[in-house]
Design an enzyme around this catalytic site. Structure first.
Site, PDB file in Angstrom:
ATOM      1  N   ARG A 256       0.867  -1.334  -0.178  1.00 42.27           N
ATOM      2  CA  ARG A 256       0.222   0.063   0.052  1.00 42.27           C
ATOM      3  C   ARG A 256       0.833   1.128   0.025  1.00 42.27           C
ATOM      4  NH1 ARG A 256      -2.944  -3.448  -1.133  1.00 42.27           N
ATOM      5  NH2 ARG A 256      -5.072  -3.789  -0.401  1.00 42.27           N
ATOM      6  N   GLU A 285      -2.640   7.988  -4.350  1.00 43.86           N
ATOM      7  CA  GLU A 285      -2.911   7.691  -5.571  1.00 43.86           C
ATOM      8  C   GLU A 285      -4.077   8.471  -6.203  1.00 43.86           C
ATOM      9  OE1 GLU A 285      -2.981   3.434  -6.691  1.00 43.86           O
ATOM     10  OE2 GLU A 285      -1.260   3.187  -5.487  1.00 43.86           O
ATOM     11  N   HIS A 303       0.082   0.745 -10.318  1.00 47.60           N
ATOM     12  CA  HIS A 303      -0.793  -0.214  -9.559  1.00 47.60           C
ATOM     13  C   HIS A 303      -1.187  -1.461 -10.306  1.00 47.60           C
ATOM     14  CE1 HIS A 303      -3.401  -0.236  -5.670  1.00 47.60           C
ATOM     15  NE2 HIS A 303      -2.960  -1.405  -5.985  1.00 47.60           N
TER      16      HIS A 303
END
Length: 369
Positions: A256, A285, A303
């Protein structure tokens, strides 16, 4: 009044109305829903991230369940809207659910599904790929070639790090971290041929469990991060901890984004040009902190850790079955990490919800299958 959102409708006369906030890979998940009398509405709005208002418009006045995405803000507002529409089922198409207020969902009697068990190998593969790419400066070399700058071999051109015989540290040795460790050991040292290696004078591979994280940071040449994100792991890698790592170390993060203090990382990369990182996730993000994109010693990808065809189609299937199972009143699968029976396209999936994170809080029954 909310502005209408464009949709694609499957099985318009279905009894149960299910919303997917994004088109998802594959068709099996669609067929599983419509075969069980669901009217499926897939949002086709040309927006990467839907707003709360967009999703409220999708939910409308009657909705039995929603398949959502990790980029969406599923909190009190959306769960209350879903509850008012008669909905009792939501699933993230993701293993993580940091975007979901599980307590709010539970308050309104909505189950929260996620998709563990299907991402392990794919995520570990990307972490291993970033490790090797960062060590051998592959992205820099690729850009150099494409720019037409290569005019012949040079002894110092893109010299990187040899990983064989180096110390690999894993922080967060759960399913994905363990799979990553296995991949690195097998690919870089051929551990499966241990006797052959010994016969040819190769050094055996050793491993140990570190007493502290600081020990890993000090000793490892390559570190891959795989912890969950919670209050204890927020900015786990910060200025202080970066400072105790080796100056030529490699740091990989496929967990993460907020696990790493990105501002501190940018400064560390500037001050230590031989330090390298491979990042799949970011603190804010879809944005990167200022300066990160300019760092030649950073590999950044958008990602994509779970982005293999098999995994993404499997995630879509599991998310759909979480919603369908709750609508149908199915029990909860006993082991959410053993999901192969749900992904076998040659047989019907079990009559169970693959993974509901607030099952206990809602008092849902566990399957005996």
């Amino acid at each position: 009044m909310a502005k209408p959102v464009s949709i694609e409708v499957w099985n318009p006369n279905g009894k149960y109305r299910v919303i997917s906030t994004k088109p998802m890979p594959g068709t099996r998940w669609i067929n599983l829903l419509i075969d069980q009398d669901c009217r499926l509405e897939i949002c086709t709005q040309k927006k990467t991230i839907l707003s709360v208002e967009d999703i409220i418009a999708l939910i409308g006045e009657k909705c039995d369940g929603v398949i959502g995405q990790l980029t969406e803000d599923w909190g009190e507002v959306l769960f209350s809207a879903l509850s008012r529409a008669g909905g009792k089922a939501f699933s993230n198409m993701a293993v993580g659910y940091n975007n979901v207020d599980v307590n709010a969902a539970t308050k309104y009697g909505v189950s929260v599904g996620n998709t563990p068990g299907v991402l392990t190998e794919t995520t570990a593969e990307l972490a291993a790929s970033l490790s090797v790419a960062a060590a051998r400066r592959i992205v820099e070399a690729d850009e150099f070639m494409r720019a037409g700058l290569y005019d012949g071999w040079l002894p110092h051109l893109f010299v990187g790090n040899l990983l064989k015989g180096q110390t690999v540290g894993v922080i967060g040795a759960g399913r994905i971290g363990s799979a990553y460790a296995r991949m690195m050991v097998i690919s870089l040292t051929l551990l499966t041929y241990g006797e052959f290696l010994k016969a040819n004078g190769e050094q055996p591979v050793t491993w140990k469990r570190a007493a502290t994280m600081e020990e890993v940071l000090r000793e490892a040449d390559l570190i891959s991060l795989h912890p969950i994100l919670d209050k204890t792991t927020y900015h786990l890698i910060n200025k202080e901890r970066l400072s105790i790592m080796k100056k030529e170390a490699i740091l990989v993060n496929c967990s993460r984004g907020p696990v790493v203090d990105e501002v501190a990382l940018v400064e560390h990369l500037k001050e230590n040009p031989m330090f390298r990182v491979g990042l799949d996730v970011f603190e804010d993000e879809p944005y990167m902190k200022p300066g990160l994109a300019d760092m030649k010693n950073a590999i950044v990808v958008p990602h994509i850790a779970s982005a293999s065809k098999w995994t993404r189609e499997g995630m879509a299937t599991l998310a759909a079955l979480n919603v369908l199972g709750k609508i149908k009143g199915y029990p909860i699968w006993s082991n959410p990490n053993q999901v192969e029976p749900f992904l076998n396209e040659n047989s019907p999936p079990p009559a169970a919800c693959p993974s509901i994170v607030n099952a206990k809080a809602l008092g849902l029954t566990a399957s005996k299958l």
